[in-house]
Design a protein around this motif. Structure first.
Motif, PDB file in Angstrom:
ATOM      1  N   GLY A  84     -34.828 -78.181  -5.849  1.00  0.00           N
ATOM      2  CA  GLY A  84     -33.495 -78.111  -6.518  1.00  0.00           C
ATOM      3  C   GLY A  84     -32.589 -77.263  -6.310  1.00  0.00           C
ATOM      4  O   GLY A  84     -32.758 -76.720  -5.007  1.00  0.00           O
ATOM      5  N   SER A  85     -31.542 -77.045  -6.889  1.00  0.00           N
ATOM      6  CA  SER A  85     -30.256 -76.126  -6.343  1.00  0.00           C
ATOM      7  C   SER A  85     -29.805 -75.412  -7.881  1.00  0.00           C
ATOM      8  O   SER A  85     -30.395 -75.768  -8.987  1.00  0.00           O
ATOM      9  CB  SER A  85     -29.406 -76.852  -5.913  1.00  0.00           C
ATOM     10  N   TYR A  86     -29.023 -74.522  -7.586  1.00  0.00           N
ATOM     11  CA  TYR A  86     -28.452 -73.889  -8.642  1.00  0.00           C
ATOM     12  C   TYR A  86     -26.832 -73.564  -8.252  1.00  0.00           C
ATOM     13  O   TYR A  86     -26.814 -73.124  -6.855  1.00  0.00           O
ATOM     14  CB  TYR A  86     -28.964 -72.789  -9.246  1.00  0.00           C
ATOM     15  N   SER A  87     -25.935 -73.117  -9.042  1.00  0.00           N
ATOM     16  CA  SER A  87     -24.774 -72.625  -8.861  1.00  0.00           C
ATOM     17  C   SER A  87     -24.608 -71.095  -9.668  1.00  0.00           C
ATOM     18  O   SER A  87     -25.009 -71.437 -10.734  1.00  0.00           O
ATOM     19  CB  SER A  87     -23.637 -73.392  -8.708  1.00  0.00           C
ATOM     20  N   GLN A  88     -23.943 -70.308  -9.017  1.00  0.00           N
ATOM     21  CA  GLN A  88     -23.481 -69.264  -9.957  1.00  0.00           C
ATOM     22  C   GLN A  88     -22.017 -68.713  -9.692  1.00  0.00           C
ATOM     23  O   GLN A  88     -21.490 -68.795  -8.474  1.00  0.00           O
ATOM     24  CB  GLN A  88     -24.468 -68.092  -9.617  1.00  0.00           C
ATOM     25  N   THR A  89     -21.410 -68.142 -10.684  1.00  0.00           N
ATOM     26  CA  THR A  89     -19.999 -67.762 -10.754  1.00  0.00           C
ATOM     27  C   THR A  89     -20.147 -66.311 -11.045  1.00  0.00           C
ATOM     28  O   THR A  89     -20.438 -65.773 -11.913  1.00  0.00           O
ATOM     29  CB  THR A  89     -18.984 -68.403 -11.642  1.00  0.00           C
ATOM     30  N   GLN A  90     -19.310 -65.210 -10.113  1.00  0.00           N
ATOM     31  CA  GLN A  90     -19.347 -64.044 -10.044  1.00  0.00           C
ATOM     32  C   GLN A  90     -18.048 -63.500  -9.712  1.00  0.00           C
ATOM     33  O   GLN A  90     -17.266 -64.106  -9.022  1.00  0.00           O
ATOM     34  CB  GLN A  90     -20.349 -63.421  -9.158  1.00  0.00           C
ATOM     35  N   SER A  91     -17.539 -62.652 -10.535  1.00  0.00           N
ATOM     36  CA  SER A  91     -16.145 -61.865 -10.044  1.00  0.00           C
ATOM     37  C   SER A  91     -16.608 -60.661  -9.185  1.00  0.00           C
ATOM     38  O   SER A  91     -17.321 -60.049  -9.316  1.00  0.00           O
ATOM     39  CB  SER A  91     -15.447 -61.261 -11.397  1.00  0.00           C
ATOM     40  N   ILE A  92     -15.733 -60.716  -8.204  1.00  0.00           N
ATOM     41  CA  ILE A  92     -15.731 -59.586  -7.142  1.00  0.00           C
ATOM     42  C   ILE A  92     -14.346 -58.923  -6.852  1.00  0.00           C
ATOM     43  O   ILE A  92     -13.467 -59.558  -7.204  1.00  0.00           O
ATOM     44  CB  ILE A  92     -16.372 -59.953  -5.744  1.00  0.00           C
ATOM     45  N   GLN A  93     -14.540 -57.609  -6.634  1.00  0.00           N
ATOM     46  CA  GLN A  93     -13.127 -57.041  -6.236  1.00  0.00           C
ATOM     47  C   GLN A  93     -13.006 -56.616  -4.684  1.00  0.00           C
ATOM     48  O   GLN A  93     -14.088 -56.176  -4.114  1.00  0.00           O
ATOM     49  CB  GLN A  93     -13.280 -55.545  -6.891  1.00  0.00           C
ATOM     50  N   LEU A  94     -12.124 -57.174  -4.329  1.00  0.00           N
ATOM     51  CA  LEU A  94     -11.616 -56.922  -2.679  1.00  0.00           C
ATOM     52  C   LEU A  94     -11.186 -55.569  -2.530  1.00  0.00           C
ATOM     53  O   LEU A  94     -10.670 -55.097  -3.350  1.00  0.00           O
ATOM     54  CB  LEU A  94     -10.833 -57.778  -2.135  1.00  0.00           C
ATOM     55  N   PRO A  95     -11.849 -55.028  -1.260  1.00  0.00           N
ATOM     56  CA  PRO A  95     -11.102 -53.418  -1.075  1.00  0.00           C
ATOM     57  C   PRO A  95      -9.780 -53.529  -1.148  1.00  0.00           C
ATOM     58  O   PRO A  95      -9.043 -54.169  -0.471  1.00  0.00           O
ATOM     59  CB  PRO A  95     -11.647 -53.322   0.323  1.00  0.00           C
ATOM     60  N   MET A  96      -9.165 -52.247  -1.542  1.00  0.00           N
ATOM     61  CA  MET A  96      -7.893 -52.215  -1.945  1.00  0.00           C
ATOM     62  C   MET A  96      -7.116 -51.821  -0.437  1.00  0.00           C
ATOM     63  O   MET A  96      -5.888 -52.134  -0.126  1.00  0.00           O
ATOM     64  CB  MET A  96      -7.548 -51.017  -2.630  1.00  0.00           C
ATOM     65  N   GLU A  97      -7.974 -51.395   0.436  1.00  0.00           N
ATOM     66  CA  GLU A  97      -7.224 -51.066   1.886  1.00  0.00           C
ATOM     67  C   GLU A  97      -7.178 -52.298   2.858  1.00  0.00           C
ATOM     68  O   GLU A  97      -7.404 -52.020   4.025  1.00  0.00           O
ATOM     69  CB  GLU A  97      -7.928 -49.927   2.581  1.00  0.00           C
ATOM     70  N   LEU A  98      -7.645 -53.649   2.363  1.00  0.00           N
ATOM     71  CA  LEU A  98      -7.907 -54.598   3.170  1.00  0.00           C
ATOM     72  C   LEU A  98      -6.267 -55.052   3.894  1.00  0.00           C
ATOM     73  O   LEU A  98      -5.492 -54.988   3.369  1.00  0.00           O
ATOM     74  CB  LEU A  98      -8.107 -55.763   2.294  1.00  0.00           C
TER      75      LEU A  98
END
Length: 79
Positions: free
Chosen positions: A44-58
């Motif tokens: 089987g399979s699954y998908s998942q959506t998450q919010s992430i925050q990128l580093p400010m000093e990128l």
């Protein structure tokens, strides 16, 4: 994620990284660890959506988002 084991599992954790190349190593930045609850049958399979925050000093440039499945070793791996 694709289930490859012999039986369904109840949950595990995946970790998301920011990398300056396509190889997961100690220089990559952890963006988050996300728990998946619920079974995924073998094949089987699954998908998942998450919010992430990128580093400010990128710095400007090209980056990869990498995912390490079952980062805590909670799943039984097939032999």
């Amino acid at each position: 994620m694709l289930g490859a084991g012999r039986s369904p599992v109840a949950g595990w954790s995946d970790r998301v990284y920011l990398s300056d190349d396509a190889v997961l190593d100690a220089t990559d930045v952890v963006l988050g660890t996300f728990t998946r609850m619920g079974a995924v049958a073998s094949g089987g399979s699954y998908s998942q959506t998450q919010s992430i925050q990128l580093p400010m000093e990128l710095d400007a440039g090209q980056y990869w988002i990498l995912v390490e499945a079952d980062v805590l070793g909670e799943l039984e791996e097939p032999a």
